[in-house]
Structure formats: structure tokens, C-alpha cells
Design an enzyme around this catalytic site. Structure first.
Site, PDB file in Angstrom:
ATOM      1  CG  ASN A 159      -0.388  -0.050   2.516  1.00 47.31           C
ATOM      2  OD1 ASN A 159       0.767  -0.447   2.667  1.00 47.31           O
ATOM      3  ND2 ASN A 159      -1.130   0.342   3.519  1.00 47.31           N
ATOM      4  CD  GLU A 258       2.267  -0.166  10.613  1.00 46.81           C
ATOM      5  OE1 GLU A 258       1.066  -0.471  10.848  1.00 46.81           O
ATOM      6  OE2 GLU A 258       2.657   0.345   9.567  1.00 46.81           O
ATOM      7  CB  CYS A 292      -2.744  -0.178   8.750  1.00 49.87           C
ATOM      8  SG  CYS A 292      -1.186   0.629   8.853  1.00 49.87           S
ATOM      9  CD  GLU A 466       8.072   0.508  10.886  1.00 48.01           C
ATOM     10  OE1 GLU A 466       7.026   0.780  10.290  1.00 48.01           O
ATOM     11  OE2 GLU A 466       8.898  -0.321  10.463  1.00 48.01           O
TER      12      GLU A 466
HETATM   13  C1  SIN Z   1       0.283   1.840   6.713  1.00 56.55           C
HETATM   14  O1  SIN Z   1      -0.787   1.901   6.135  1.00 56.55           O
HETATM   15  O2  SIN Z   1       0.812   0.744   6.926  1.00 56.55           O
HETATM   16  C2  SIN Z   1       1.036   3.061   7.192  1.00 56.55           C
HETATM   17  C3  SIN Z   1       0.494   4.345   6.774  1.00 56.55           C
HETATM   18  C4  SIN Z   1       1.333   5.538   7.142  1.00 56.55           C
HETATM   19  O3  SIN Z   1       2.514   5.481   7.505  1.00 56.55           O
HETATM   20  O4  SIN Z   1       0.756   6.611   7.098  1.00 56.55           O
END
Ligand code: SIN
Length: 486
Positions: A159, A258, A292, A466
Site C-alpha cells: 500500500n 506494524e 492501516c 517506526e
Molecule cells: C500503513 O498503512 O501501513 C502506514 C500508513 C502511514 O505510515 O501513514
């Protein structure tokens, strides 16, 4: 040749081991598809177990020298990589749009976000510190130092094909770790292009090794059971994260996870509705909703629910859906047919149980995997869409009565990545932020992602952070030396 075919042609398609591009052992390849057309873009080398082992051999061979490389040199490589990414943002963004689907504007902001992890960790590389303390009992001294954990396996999702890589690669480089990256099968091209950028920035051979593959089991499996590997960092689904945890337990690997989310978006009666609608558009529609941290469910105070829903529907209904590379596109396709069909199923389930479609509500006929931006109102508590991660442009809205009820609804999930809260009452804001069982809270904002902030979750959303000053700690271990002065 169009810009589109030129960026695809220019991207490396091989396996990168010890500073060299090579074919997969056995010579196989797999197709990468444009989700905006459903047609193949190119073939990429299909890494096998032998390739993964060679990558680990290279990472192990490079580890000692890399750990001994002065932090300033490591920092400057990252800084140069940030500059190169910034200079090449348009081409990197187009490549990302073609393999992942999101609009060019979205891809461009991901390139900036991704590059920012390199700039941030270039600044952190020179700030790895230990302690020198007196033994409370007197006599001796307590010395601590931070050392790289060693060769890491970094598994990245489709993604955010660049940013989820750079926020692992950046701190690993800064800390002095070598690594093997397994990019997502659906979107390997951006990572392969980034590999060239890092080589051009001066990263020595063997520090970064990249193994695209159509089979994670074939590549990741042998690495996880090899005692030379010391850490795994994974971004992806909770079930895959759990399985990796099991595999990691055999060699007691350091683990960062994550994982999935089910972000609640809470709008209280005292919220600034303009700001809440604006925040909702960002929290829901960033990355086509395939994130996510996407707002998964909207819980809105009864007295403002009708107004909020109508205004959100007006905004989402006006968004231009199209191929990500077309001028003016705001919402691109979903990643594949499965994802589009799953989003459709969740909408149908909610509607079947009594939800009302305020705008959108269906997939778009024709080539590619498009779904119209959708707002559902009166979504019943038993609808699957309130408990399952949507990963698409659908906003289900439900109404709540009290602050206690809102908090209980928000926390009623196995996940705990992020929650969004809109209120103008400072005391309520702090009460609710403290009460939310999540790793992150967006307070009057729909965007929490920032290279300088610790990104991560609790509960089934995983652990480890992170970005921020915390991000580099995931790649360091602390050694304590007891110093006798006698
Ligand atoms: C993710 O969707 O895994 C992370 C999204 C983000 O860092 O904004």
C-alpha cells in the site's frame, strides 16, 4: 515512448545481492500489473530460497564493516538518498502510481514522506549514545553502549511501496545494520528503483539486498530459520504478523510488527464541523482508503451526525475517480479484484443489515479495480464493516450519545493502531486521548503520519515504533559493561 512506459522500462527488474543485479535462480519471473487497467506492466525476477540465502550471505559478510563505518558516513549516504529521491520525485511517483494505483498527487506525497525518513534518520545516525554512571554502591562504573542488532529482514507491504520501506531501511542504515528487503509481490518496482537510488548515494555492496518474489514462504521461510538473521520487521496483516512471530521465536529474533488497524473517528457535539469533515476526508481517503491508519468507522455525536454525514457525503461524492496517472484523478483503483470485491461485500453486508447508502455504494464497471467513494449512514452495530479493516474508500457512520459510549465503541476492537478525535473541549480531548487503547491519536487532525513521530500500535496492531527518536532503537541493542576501578 510515453513517460509511463519509460519509467517502467527504466526500473530494475532483478534481484539485488552484494551490490549486483542478477536473475532469479532458475530464471523465473512474475508479472506486475497496473491495477488501473488490470493489464501487466512488466515481469520481475521471481526470487527463490537460494536467492534469499545468497542475500543473507551478503548481509552477513557486510555486517562488521558496516557497523564500523563512521556514523557521519552512514548519515551522509542517507542524506544523499533523500536528495536523489527529492530530485526524482516525479518519476518515482509515476512508477508508484502505475504499480499501486493511487493518484500521482498521492504518490508524490508518499515519495516526500518516504524520503523524509532518510533525512530524519540521517540526523539520528550521529546521535546514538550510551551512558556512563557511577555504581550507586560506589567503587565501580556502569557503562552502556548501543550496537547494531545485526542483519535484518524487512518485509514491506504494497500500500505504501516506498515509505514502508524507507522507514525500516533508514533506521537500519543509520544504526549500522545490514539487511534483506522482501518487497510486496504486487508492488516491487518502487523498491527496486529505490535500491538504485541508495547505490548511487554510496551505500556499500551487501548492506542492502533486495529479493522480490511471488512466494514469501519460499524466501522468508529459509531466512527466518537461519540463525545468522537477527531481526525481522514486518508491515502487513495481523494473521501474517502472528505467523512471523511464531517463526521468529525459533531464533529469538528481535521483532517489530506494524499490523492491521480499525481506526475509530470520533466527532463530539462540540467539534468544529468544518475541521471534522476536512479531517475525515484525509483520514478516510488518503491512499484510496488502503492504509492501516485509514479511519475505518465514524462514531458521531447524535446532535451533529446528520450534518456531518451529509457534508462528508458531499465531499466524497464529488471526488474524481480514475486511473491514477490521469490528470485530476483524486481516487485511483484498489489494488486488485479481491480487494475491490471484499469492499463490495462489506458494503452489501452493512446495507443488508439496514445501513443506508448516502453516496456511492458500488464498484465501477470496466477495466481496473475501482470502487466509488461511499458513505453509509445508520450502520447497525452488527455490520462487519465496523469490525473488519475496510482498506477502501467507504465511510460507515454511526451515532453515539455520551462520551463514555463513544470511548467504549472506539475501544471495542482487537486492534489498537490509531484513533481520531474531534472536539474543542481541551479536558475532553485529553480524557479521551488517555482512554483510547491505541498507539496513536489524531486530535483534531486526520493525519498522524510523520517521519519525526513514533508510528505504531498496541493490541493486535502490533508493537515497535517506526520513525521519531524511537525508530532507531528498534535496530540497536544495549550492551552494558561493568567497569572495575580497583
Ligand atoms: C500503513 O498503512 O501501513 C502506514 C500508513 C502511514 O505510515 O501513514
Amino acid at each position: 515512448m510515453s513517460d509511463q512506459s519509460a519509467v517502467v522500462k527504466a526500473a530494475p527488474k532483478g534481484i539485488y545481492v552484494a551490490g549486483e543485479w542478477r536473475d532469479a535462480s532458475g530464471g523465473g519471473s512474475f508479472a506486475v500489473e497496473d491495477p488501473g487497467t488490470g493489464k501487466p506492466l512488466c515481469e520481475v525476477a521471481d526470487g527463490q530460497a537460494d536467492d534469499a540465502r545468497s542475500a543473507l550471505d551478503a548481509a552477513v559478510d557486510a555486517q562488521a564493516d558496516w557497523a564500523a563505518t563512521p556514523p557521519r558516513e552512514r548519515a551522509e549516504i542517507l542524506r544523499r538518498a533523500w536528495q536523489l529521491m527529492t530530485d526524482r520525485a516525479d518519476d518515482l511517483a509515476l512508477l508508484m502510481t502505475l504499480e499501486m494505483g493511487k493518484s500521482r498527487a498521492e504518490s508524490k506525497s508518499e515519495v516526500t514522506y518516504a524520503a523524509e525518513f532518510f533525512r530524519w534518520f540521517s540526523e539520528e545516525a550521529v546521535r546514538i549514545e550510551g551512558r556512563y554512571a557511577q555504581n550507586p554502591a560506589g567503587g565501580s562504573r556502569l557503562l552502556t553502549m548501543k550496537q547494531p542488532v545485526g542483519p535484518c529482514l524487512l518485509i514491506t507491504p504494497w500500500n505504501f511501496p516506498l515509505a514502508m520501506g524507507t522507514r525500516k531501511i533508514g533506521p537500519a542504515i543509520a544504526a549500522g545494520c545490514t539487511m534483506i528487503v522482501k518487497p510486496a509481490q504486487l508492488t516491487p518496482l518502487s523498491m527496486l528503483q529505490l535500491t538504485d537510488v541508495l547505490a548511487e548515494a554510496g551505500l556499500p555492496p551487501g548492506v542492502l539486498n533486495v529479493v522480490p518474489s511471488s512466494s514469501a514462504a519460499k524466501t522468508v521461510g529459509p531466512l527466518m530459520s537461519d540463525p545468522r538473521l537477527r531481526k525481522v520487521s514486518f508491515t502487513g496483516s495481523t494473521p501474517v504478523g502472528k505467523s512471523l512471530m511464531e517463526q521468529a521465536s525459533k531464533n529469538l529474533l528481535r521483532v517489530s510488527m506494524e499490523l492491521g488497524g480499525n481506526a475509530p473517528f470520533l466527532v463530539f457535539g462540540d467539534a468544529d464541523i468544518d475541521a471534522a469533515v476536512e479531517g475525515a476526508v484525509v483520514a478516510k481517503m488518503r491512499n484510496n482508503g488502503e492504509s492501516c491508519v485509514a479511519a475505518n468507522r465514524f462514531h458521531v455525536a447524535g446532535e451533529v451526525a446528520v450534518e456531518f454525514t451529509a457534508r462528508l457525503a458531499e465531499r466524497l461524492g464529488a471526488m474524481k475517480v480514475g486511473h491514477g496517472a490521469e490528470e485530476g484523478t483524486q481516487v485511483g483503483p484498489l489494488i486488485d479484484a479481491d480487494q475491490r470485491d471484499k469492499v463490495g461485500e462489506l458494503v452489501d453486508d452493512a446495507v443488508g443489515k439496514g445501513a443506508r447508502v448516502v453516496t456511492g455504494g458500488s464498484a465501477v464497471e470496466g477495466d481496473g479495480y475501482f470502487f466509488t467513494p461511499t458513505v453509509l449512514s445508520n450502520v447497525p452495530r452488527e455490520a462487519r464493516i465496523l469490525t473488519e479493516e475496510v482498506f477502501g474508500p467507504v465511510a460507515p457512520v454511526t451515532a453515539f450519545g455520551s462520551e463514555e459510549e463513544a470511548l467504549a465503541l472506539a475501544n471495542n476492537t482487537e486492534f489498537g493502531l490509531v484513533a481520531y478525535v474531534f472536539t474543542q473541549d481541551l479536558r475532553r480531548a485529553l480524557r479521551v486521548a488517555e482512554g483510547l487503547q491505541t498507539g496513536m491519536v489524531g486530535l483534531n487532525t486526520g493525519l498522524v503520519s510523520n517521519a519525526a513521530a513514533p508510528f505504531g500500535g498496541v493490541k493486535a496492531s502490533g508493537f515497535g515504533r517506526e520513525g521519531g527518536t524511537e525508530g532507531i532503537e528498534e535496530y540497536l541493542s544495549t550492551k552494558y559493561v561493568a567497569v572495575s576501578l580497583s
